[in-house]
Design a protein around this motif. Structure first.
Motif, PDB file in Angstrom:
ATOM      1  N   LEU A   1      22.898  40.219  -5.348  1.00 20.46           N
ATOM      2  CA  LEU A   1      22.637  39.051  -4.401  1.00 20.46           C
ATOM      3  C   LEU A   1      21.435  39.605  -3.408  1.00 20.46           C
ATOM      4  N   PRO A   2      21.159  38.741  -2.492  1.00 12.19           N
ATOM      5  CA  PRO A   2      20.251  39.200  -1.147  1.00 12.19           C
ATOM      6  C   PRO A   2      21.468  40.010  -0.561  1.00 12.19           C
ATOM      7  N   ALA A   3      20.654  41.154   0.451  1.00 12.49           N
ATOM      8  CA  ALA A   3      21.601  41.936   1.172  1.00 12.49           C
ATOM      9  C   ALA A   3      22.370  40.782   2.221  1.00 12.49           C
ATOM     10  N   THR A   4      23.810  40.824   1.877  1.00 14.47           N
ATOM     11  CA  THR A   4      24.728  40.000   2.707  1.00 14.47           C
ATOM     12  C   THR A   4      25.604  40.821   3.607  1.00 14.47           C
ATOM     13  N   ARG A   5      25.936  40.432   5.013  1.00 14.85           N
ATOM     14  CA  ARG A   5      26.774  40.735   5.550  1.00 14.85           C
ATOM     15  C   ARG A   5      27.945  39.675   5.951  1.00 14.85           C
ATOM     16  N   TRP A   6      29.164  40.189   5.656  1.00 13.07           N
ATOM     17  CA  TRP A   6      30.395  39.145   5.824  1.00 13.07           C
ATOM     18  C   TRP A   6      31.004  39.504   7.203  1.00 13.07           C
ATOM     19  N   VAL A   7      31.304  38.357   7.991  1.00 16.43           N
ATOM     20  CA  VAL A   7      31.753  38.395   9.219  1.00 16.43           C
ATOM     21  C   VAL A   7      32.697  37.557   9.654  1.00 16.43           C
ATOM     22  N   GLU A   8      33.705  37.715  10.479  1.00 14.56           N
ATOM     23  CA  GLU A   8      34.906  36.860  10.775  1.00 14.56           C
ATOM     24  C   GLU A   8      34.165  35.743  11.777  1.00 14.56           C
ATOM     25  N   ARG A   9      33.281  36.101  12.501  1.00 14.29           N
ATOM     26  CA  ARG A   9      32.639  35.224  13.575  1.00 14.29           C
ATOM     27  C   ARG A   9      31.174  35.729  13.752  1.00 14.29           C
ATOM     28  N   ALA A  10      30.193  34.440  13.791  1.00 12.75           N
ATOM     29  CA  ALA A  10      28.730  35.067  13.795  1.00 12.75           C
ATOM     30  C   ALA A  10      28.523  34.788  15.326  1.00 12.75           C
ATOM     31  N   THR A  11      28.823  35.935  16.080  1.00 17.55           N
ATOM     32  CA  THR A  11      28.609  35.862  17.587  1.00 17.55           C
ATOM     33  C   THR A  11      27.166  36.124  17.963  1.00 17.55           C
ATOM     34  N   PRO A  12      26.501  36.049  18.795  1.00 19.32           N
ATOM     35  CA  PRO A  12      25.057  36.236  19.140  1.00 19.32           C
ATOM     36  C   PRO A  12      25.194  37.828  19.087  1.00 19.32           C
TER      37      PRO A  12
ATOM     38  N   GLY B   1      16.403  37.101  18.832  1.00 18.37           N
ATOM     39  CA  GLY B   1      16.532  36.380  20.108  1.00 18.37           C
ATOM     40  C   GLY B   1      16.743  34.873  20.217  1.00 18.37           C
ATOM     41  N   GLN B   2      16.693  34.147  19.094  1.00 19.23           N
ATOM     42  CA  GLN B   2      16.647  32.817  19.260  1.00 19.23           C
ATOM     43  C   GLN B   2      18.280  32.488  19.359  1.00 19.23           C
ATOM     44  N   ALA B   3      18.550  31.455  20.230  1.00 18.31           N
ATOM     45  CA  ALA B   3      20.007  30.991  20.560  1.00 18.31           C
ATOM     46  C   ALA B   3      20.345  29.972  19.246  1.00 18.31           C
ATOM     47  N   MET B   4      21.627  30.402  18.980  1.00 16.81           N
ATOM     48  CA  MET B   4      22.160  29.608  17.839  1.00 16.81           C
ATOM     49  C   MET B   4      22.826  28.118  18.539  1.00 16.81           C
ATOM     50  N   THR B   5      22.366  27.220  17.651  1.00 16.98           N
ATOM     51  CA  THR B   5      22.689  25.809  18.232  1.00 16.98           C
ATOM     52  C   THR B   5      23.833  25.324  16.950  1.00 16.98           C
ATOM     53  N   ASP B   6      24.864  24.824  17.294  1.00 19.70           N
ATOM     54  CA  ASP B   6      25.969  24.434  16.453  1.00 19.70           C
ATOM     55  C   ASP B   6      26.233  25.579  15.404  1.00 19.70           C
ATOM     56  N   PRO B   7      26.651  26.833  15.646  1.00 19.95           N
ATOM     57  CA  PRO B   7      26.770  27.666  14.969  1.00 19.95           C
ATOM     58  C   PRO B   7      28.131  27.652  14.169  1.00 19.95           C
ATOM     59  N   PRO B   8      28.495  28.341  12.930  1.00 22.41           N
ATOM     60  CA  PRO B   8      29.681  28.487  12.331  1.00 22.41           C
ATOM     61  C   PRO B   8      30.443  28.921  13.148  1.00 22.41           C
ATOM     62  N   THR B   9      31.785  28.446  13.124  1.00 29.35           N
ATOM     63  CA  THR B   9      33.098  28.613  14.019  1.00 29.35           C
ATOM     64  C   THR B   9      33.728  29.747  13.532  1.00 29.35           C
ATOM     65  N   GLY B  10      33.901  29.908  12.283  1.00 29.68           N
ATOM     66  CA  GLY B  10      34.781  30.817  11.542  1.00 29.68           C
ATOM     67  C   GLY B  10      34.233  31.734  10.752  1.00 29.68           C
ATOM     68  N   ALA B  11      34.598  32.237   9.720  1.00 30.97           N
ATOM     69  CA  ALA B  11      33.987  33.256   8.804  1.00 30.97           C
ATOM     70  C   ALA B  11      32.574  32.941   8.267  1.00 30.97           C
ATOM     71  N   ALA B  12      31.848  33.781   8.439  1.00 27.20           N
ATOM     72  CA  ALA B  12      30.408  33.462   7.991  1.00 27.20           C
ATOM     73  C   ALA B  12      29.897  34.669   7.313  1.00 27.20           C
ATOM     74  N   MET B  13      28.411  34.132   6.596  1.00 23.30           N
ATOM     75  CA  MET B  13      27.688  35.116   6.138  1.00 23.30           C
ATOM     76  C   MET B  13      26.434  35.154   6.423  1.00 23.30           C
ATOM     77  N   ILE B  14      25.808  36.525   6.714  1.00 23.32           N
ATOM     78  CA  ILE B  14      24.479  36.490   7.203  1.00 23.32           C
ATOM     79  C   ILE B  14      23.684  37.192   6.106  1.00 23.32           C
ATOM     80  N   GLN B  15      22.180  36.821   5.822  1.00 28.36           N
ATOM     81  CA  GLN B  15      21.438  37.181   4.771  1.00 28.36           C
ATOM     82  C   GLN B  15      20.004  37.041   5.413  1.00 28.36           C
ATOM     83  N   PRO B  16      19.139  38.079   5.061  1.00 28.32           N
ATOM     84  CA  PRO B  16      17.704  37.880   5.360  1.00 28.32           C
ATOM     85  C   PRO B  16      17.117  36.570   4.988  1.00 28.32           C
TER      86      PRO B  16
END
Length: 289
Positions: A114-125, A159-174
């Motif tokens: 997979l692409p390098a993936t980070r699994w988080v419970e919430r994608a906060t800034p 530094g870009q602000a998140m507009t309408d971000p996921p509110t629960g579990a999320a995945m982050i990839q390059p």
């Protein structure tokens, strides 16, 4: 002619009302080649009671678009169908676990790249800033683990602000630059056999390859490495799948799995040189088994 059921979207959800009827028409036209008549019925009418589906020898959940916005209801429906032992293809158990993209982590544990993936419970800034610091990526993609059609999916720069971000579990990839230059490639399998492949590219600087965002699709002949990755994915899943769509993109010189779509993928039959004949044959074989 054998009558089978095709599960369709919730009638109260207009999101895909302009798209799914055309997909159903292509599916129906293909199935007639195998002497099969597809009868559409909304999945939301069978959540608590499976009796309305019991008469069908086969049930295809291939048009349940929008289930991700009612995920608890979807999981309840899958459990109802599993308990009733309905002849669903793909199986109800698969429809449950494949609805949460955290299944990708389990495939990675089985050796699927997979692409390098980070699994988080919430994608906060703060979490996103830390992901930038750890990866050194120029851009990141943040999306819910339960999603579809790029719903609540963001491409971010530092530094870009998140507009309408996921509110629960999320995945982050390059963000993979190849998405912009080469697009994403989908390989379709019916009855375990490769059928066709489609390349999907974003337009106008967008990163989303879905047709509703202007994505441009074209048939393509996958190379040996792409086919090998798809085979590896299906072997790692090891389930009795009637259909599968394996989405991948290049990360440098290597193909990486983006998603294994086993619930309601568009088969892109309009770009299939055989116009769905492989799908129809797999359905007929399942019915005759």
């Amino acid at each position: 002619m054998t009558r089978i059921a095709v599960l369709t979207p919730d009638p109260a959800d207009p999101s895909y009302s302009g798209q799914w009827p055309g997909v159903l028409e292509r599916l129906t036209r293909a199935l007639t080649q195998a002497d099969v008549q597809a009868e559409p019925t909304p999945w939301t009418q069978h959540v608590e009671d499976a009796s309305g589906l019991e008469a069908y020898p086969l049930i295809l959940p291939v048009l349940v678009w929008g289930y991700h916005r009612a995920h608890p209801l979807w999981l309840r429906a899958c459990e109802t169908w599993r308990a009733a032992d309905l002849p669903l293809a793909n199986p109800a158990s698969v429809l449950g676990w494949n609805s949460d993209k955290r299944y990708l982590a389990r495939l990675a544990e089985r050796g699927v790249p997979l692409p390098a993936t980070r699994w988080v419970e919430r994608a906060t800034p703060e979490v996103v800033a830390d992901a930038f610091a750890r990866t050194g990526a120029e851009q990141l993609v943040v999306k819910p683990t339960v999603s579809g059609g790029a719903w609540k999916t963001l491409r971010l720069s530092p530094g870009q602000a998140m507009t309408d971000p996921p509110t629960g579990a999320a995945m982050i990839q390059p963000y993979l630059p190849s998405i912009q230059t080469e697009g994403e490639t989908s390989l379709l399998f019916f009855g375990g056999r490769f059928s066709h492949a489609v390349n999907k590219r974003p337009v106008g600087g967008d990163f989303r390859i879905q047709v509703q965002f202007g994505g441009q699709y074209a048939p393509v002949q996958p190379d040996a490495d792409a086919l090998a990755l798809a085979d590896r994915v299906l072997a790692a899943i090891d389930e009795p799948l009637l259909y599968a769509r394996v989405d991948m993109a290049r990360d440098g010189d290597a193909w990486k799995l983006m998603e294994a779509e086993l619930i309601e993928p568009d088969f892109y039959l309009g770009h299939d040189p055989a116009a769905g004949a492989g799908f129809a044959r797999a359905v007929r074989e399942r019915l005759d088994a």
